[in-house]
Each structure stands twice: as structure tokens, then as C-alpha cells.
Scaffold this active site. Structure first.
Site, PDB file in Angstrom:
ATOM      1  N   GLY A   1     -50.802 -47.930  40.424  1.00  0.00           N
ATOM      2  CA  GLY A   1     -51.691 -48.289  39.328  1.00  0.00           C
ATOM      3  C   GLY A   1     -53.157 -48.291  39.688  1.00  0.00           C
ATOM      4  O   GLY A   1     -54.004 -47.827  38.912  1.00  0.00           O
TER       5      GLY A   1
ATOM      6  N   ASN B   1     -51.306 -58.418  32.213  1.00  0.00           N
ATOM      7  CA  ASN B   1     -50.473 -58.791  33.352  1.00  0.00           C
ATOM      8  C   ASN B   1     -50.397 -60.294  33.600  1.00  0.00           C
ATOM      9  O   ASN B   1     -49.536 -60.751  34.343  1.00  0.00           O
ATOM     10  CB  ASN B   1     -50.971 -58.099  34.620  1.00  0.00           C
ATOM     11  CG  ASN B   1     -52.423 -58.403  34.905  1.00  0.00           C
ATOM     12  OD1 ASN B   1     -53.304 -58.044  34.121  1.00  0.00           O
ATOM     13  ND2 ASN B   1     -52.697 -59.061  36.020  1.00  0.00           N
TER      14      ASN B   1
ATOM     15  N   GLN C   1     -47.905 -52.804  33.281  1.00  0.00           N
ATOM     16  CA  GLN C   1     -46.941 -53.846  32.925  1.00  0.00           C
ATOM     17  C   GLN C   1     -46.046 -53.447  31.757  1.00  0.00           C
ATOM     18  O   GLN C   1     -44.908 -53.909  31.655  1.00  0.00           O
ATOM     19  CB  GLN C   1     -47.673 -55.146  32.582  1.00  0.00           C
ATOM     20  CG  GLN C   1     -48.328 -55.828  33.767  1.00  0.00           C
ATOM     21  CD  GLN C   1     -47.331 -56.371  34.772  1.00  0.00           C
ATOM     22  OE1 GLN C   1     -46.150 -56.540  34.485  1.00  0.00           O
ATOM     23  NE2 GLN C   1     -47.811 -56.651  35.979  1.00  0.00           N
TER      24      GLN C   1
ATOM     25  N   SER D   1     -47.113 -47.641  37.473  1.00  0.00           N
ATOM     26  CA  SER D   1     -46.806 -47.968  38.866  1.00  0.00           C
ATOM     27  C   SER D   1     -45.320 -48.221  39.012  1.00  0.00           C
ATOM     28  O   SER D   1     -44.722 -48.959  38.223  1.00  0.00           O
ATOM     29  CB  SER D   1     -47.597 -49.199  39.313  1.00  0.00           C
ATOM     30  OG  SER D   1     -47.425 -49.443  40.682  1.00  0.00           O
TER      31      SER D   1
ATOM     32  N   HIS E   1     -43.535 -49.847  41.386  1.00  0.00           N
ATOM     33  CA  HIS E   1     -42.997 -51.109  41.909  1.00  0.00           C
ATOM     34  C   HIS E   1     -42.903 -52.216  40.872  1.00  0.00           C
ATOM     35  O   HIS E   1     -42.332 -53.274  41.140  1.00  0.00           O
ATOM     36  CB  HIS E   1     -43.806 -51.580  43.127  1.00  0.00           C
ATOM     37  CG  HIS E   1     -45.131 -52.196  42.810  1.00  0.00           C
ATOM     38  ND1 HIS E   1     -45.332 -53.559  42.832  1.00  0.00           N
ATOM     39  CD2 HIS E   1     -46.320 -51.654  42.488  1.00  0.00           C
ATOM     40  CE1 HIS E   1     -46.600 -53.827  42.544  1.00  0.00           C
ATOM     41  NE2 HIS E   1     -47.219 -52.684  42.325  1.00  0.00           N
TER      42      HIS E   1
ATOM     43  N   THR F   1     -49.955 -34.598  50.885  1.00  0.00           N
ATOM     44  CA  THR F   1     -48.545 -34.224  50.848  1.00  0.00           C
ATOM     45  C   THR F   1     -47.756 -35.226  50.009  1.00  0.00           C
ATOM     46  O   THR F   1     -47.846 -36.438  50.216  1.00  0.00           O
ATOM     47  CB  THR F   1     -47.961 -34.184  52.275  1.00  0.00           C
ATOM     48  OG1 THR F   1     -48.700 -33.245  53.048  1.00  0.00           O
ATOM     49  CG2 THR F   1     -46.495 -33.785  52.252  1.00  0.00           C
TER      50      THR F   1
ATOM     51  N   CYS G   1     -53.023 -59.909  42.546  1.00  0.00           N
ATOM     52  CA  CYS G   1     -54.173 -59.227  43.144  1.00  0.00           C
ATOM     53  C   CYS G   1     -55.344 -60.173  43.356  1.00  0.00           C
ATOM     54  O   CYS G   1     -56.302 -59.836  44.041  1.00  0.00           O
ATOM     55  CB  CYS G   1     -54.605 -58.052  42.263  1.00  0.00           C
ATOM     56  SG  CYS G   1     -53.328 -56.801  42.105  1.00  0.00           S
TER      57      CYS G   1
END
Length: 382
Positions: free
Chosen positions: A71, A151, A181, A201, A203, A239, A327
Site C-alpha cells: 500500500g 483504517n 482496507q 496491499s 497482507h 525482479t 503505522c
């Protein structure tokens, strides 16, 4: 008592089926997707199939999906590269006061180098009025960035109305939304809602950490945020992480199948918890809109109870919740979301916690949470 994890908005446990896919891919599909030999072509096939899954999940095309590290990179790319590439057209951007720091920090940086940012206020439900967006749009506005779902308090934005306003306006602003979210729970259609850029994102939906994607409307050209090779059709060098991409794809597939069942379960958990607290006579209020919200997030103000002390005692009891965005954990500054909603002097800022449901949450764990909350709150208010 067994440990209980109820901080899924911060990050989520990886689904067992996702773990299997990541392991199998890491073991058997190790070619570089840029290589022309069969090992490389095999990895390229896995990535292309994943991009098709990602695209279909938001009503986009596979060529509009750019793989990122998550994200934060997606938000930064959308905001900074739009600003740098369009600054000859204008230097005005619009966002809200309750965005994730992955949006707010790039905005602050742009202000420091000469751009102008309008921060729209929100109401006490944590929502921005679409008409405020209309009023803020200018001929030199190049980007509007407004999150899909908050969030911290779970507030859902009227993305469709905002997209329509921008689309019908005389402004040429791009419309970006941080859907980190909301992705996996809400039905997202980027074409219907005139979304030009969208961040996700892995996760947050039981996929691996360090992987996500940025949707970029095919009519838009943004310079590469990462410089080096020519991966992602020259839009993001580096990569590709094929095992993580395959795992993210599996997480998306599971989320699409289980979406409605998950939302129903989360709403039931919410009602179960609030019912237990009411029956016990606990003094509390839900922050934000009590009816329209992200299903997995609930922010609760426990009147007169320090959130810091409450979190500490719950942690000692093996229960993990939070006071807001992970965060900003360890940051002594008050929640910018609750401050924007209720004012900097509101007691809610230091007396609110966030509980978020997900994989592994059960009715039993909600009862255990309620038991501990009732016990601890009564202790703290003596």
C-alpha cells in the site's frame, strides 16, 4: 486463556492455503519472469494469471495492474508520480484530513517543494461530503486522493459520488483511492466509479507481506517510481516476487469467494460484542457511522478509560487490539483521524480503541474479549 488476535486492520495472518501456494511456488517456480527460457516463461505465466485475477476483482484490465511492494509504495507512486509528471498542468491536489500516512506524508512533502494541497474536513462519522470535493476542484487540480475505507474507524467514503463529480467537472484531475482496507470486502469497480488510480496491499487480506498492486487506468502514463530494469512494462523496475504474487492471487481468490460470508460474520461479531458491553452497563460509544462502515473494523470510545492502560492490561491477558493505525504505534501524537472527527480536545482521542476482525476470529473469542474488557474497565474505573 488462549491468545486472541483482533488487530487484523494492522495486518492479518496468512491463510493456510496461501502458505501452501507460496511454498510450492518458491520451491518449483524460481525462474526470473524477465528471462526468455522456459523457467522464466513459467514465472511470467504465473504473474500474468495473477494480474488477470487482480484486474477482474476491481473491474479493470490486466494491463492496468502494476505489482508493487504494498500500500505505501502504491500510494506514493500514485501521488508523487502524478504530481511530478503533471506539474506543468497544475500544482494543486486534494485529499482529506483522515488519510493514511502513506498518503499524508507524500502530500506534506509536495507542499514543501511548492505544491498546494487542500485537506478536506470530515464529519463526526469520519466522512467527507462529496460536495466539498466539487467546491475544492480547480482548473489547476491534478489529483484527488481520498481513501475508500478508513483504517482507524472504518468509515466508508461515497467513492461513486466523488468519482462522478470529478468525471463530470471541467477539471482534468486524476482520482486516486487508497483501498487497502476495503479491498477484499467491498465490491469495487474502477470503471463504474471513474477511479483512475487504486492502491491495495496483500497482507490485509491474509496474503504475504511486502506485495500489493497499483491500478493505473490505461489512459494514464505515469513515470516509473522505481528505476533500474524494464519490468512491469517499464512502470516498476525490480525482479518480480513470484511466490508472493502467487500467494496474493490465492488470497484474492479466497476473499472473493468468502466475501459475503465474512461480512456477515463480522457484523455478527460486532453486534455480539456491543450487546455484551451494553448488558454489562459499560459506558461507551462507537466512533464513526454505526450503520455504514467497513465490516471488520470497530472503533469504540470507553468513556473515562485510558486506551493506553486498557491496551496494556488486555495484552497481559493475551488479547491484541490497538488504539489506531499500527503505522503510528509508538508515536505520542494523538490520532489524526479522531482529532479530525471530534476536535483536538475530545476525550475520545485518548480513550478509544480499535478492534478488527479477521481469519481466526470466532464467537468464542469475542465472548472472551468481552469478558476481559468488562473486567478490566471496571477495575480501571474504581
Amino acid at each position: 486463556m488462549e491468545k486472541i488476535y483482533l488487530d487484523h486492520a494492522a495486518t492479518s495472518p496468512v491463510h493456510p492455503e496461501v502458505i501452501e501456494v507460496v511454498y510450492e511456488t518458491m520451491k518449483n517456480h524460481y525462474g526470473n519472469a524477465s528471462s526468455i527460457h522456459q523457467f522464466g516463461r513459467d514465472s511470467r505465466r504465473i504473474m500474468d494469471e495473477a494480474k488477470q485475477t487482480f484486474a477482474e476483482s476491481i473491474g479493470a484490465k490486466a494491463n492496468e495492474i502494476v505489482i508493487t511492494s504494498g500500500g505505501t509504495e502504491s500510494d506514493n507512486t500514485a501521488i508523487l508520480e502524478t504530481a511530478f509528471s503533471r506539474q506543468t498542468e497544475g500544482k494543486h491536489l486534494i485529499t482529506t484530513a483522515v488519510e493514511h500516512h502513506a498518503v499524508l506524508k507524500p502530500m506534506e512533502y509536495l507542499e514543501s517543494i511548492g505544491f498546494e494541497v487542500t485537506y478536506l474536513p470530515v464529519d463526526q462519522q469520519g466522512k467527507v461530503d462529496p460536495e466539498q470535493v466539487r467546491a475544492a476542484l480547480r482548473s489547476d487540480t491534478i489529483l484527488v486522493s481520498i481513501m475508500y475505507g478508513n483504517n482507524e474507524v472504518g468509515a466508508l467514503t461515497d467513492i461513486a459520488a466523488i468519482g462522478e463529480i470529478i468525471h463530470e467537472s471541467e477539471s482534468s484531475a486524476f482520482f486516486h483511492t487508497d483501498a487497502v482496507q476495503a479491498y477484499g470486502l467491498e465490491t469495487i469497480d474502477v470503471k463504474r466509479d471513474h477511479i483512475d488510480l487504486l492502491s491495495t496491499s496483500s497482507h490485509k487480506i491474509n496474503g504475504p507481506k511486502g506485495i500489493g498492486f497499483l491500478y493505473i487506468n490505461e489512459k494514464i502514463h505515469l513515470p516509473s517510481f522505481m528505476l533500474g530494469g524494464e519490468q512491469e512494462t517499464k512502470r516498476r523496475a525490480g525482479t518480480e516476487n513470484i511466490p508472493a504474487i502467487a500467494g496474493f492471487q490465492k488470497a484474492v481468490e479466497i476473499a472473493q469467494i468468502e466475501k459475503e460470508a465474512r461480512k456477515t460474520a463480522y457484523h455478527n461479531y460486532r453486534n455480539q460484542l456491543l450487546g455484551r458491553l451494553e448488558d454489562a452497563g459499560i459506558e461507551f460509544e462507537v466512533n464513526g457511522d454505526p450503520t455504514v462502515h467497513l465490516a471488520h473494523i470497530i472503533s469504540i470510545w470507553f468513556v473515562g478509560v485510558s486506551s493506553e492502560k486498557l491496551l496494556l492490561l488486555l495484552d497481559l491477558a493475551g488479547i491484541a487490539i490497538s488504539a489506531g493505525s499500527a503505522c503510528t504505534a509508538g508515536n505520542i501524537d494523538p490520532s489524526h483521524v479522531l482529532t479530525a472527527m471530534y476536535g483536538e480536545r475530545s476525550p475520545r482521542i485518548n480513550e478509544s480503541v480499535r478492534i478488527s476482525f479477521g481469519l481466526g476470529t470466532t464467537s468464542k473469542s469475542i465472548d472472551q474479549l468481552a469478558d476481559e474488557l468488562i473486567k478490566v474497565i471496571n477495575q480501571l474505573k474504581k
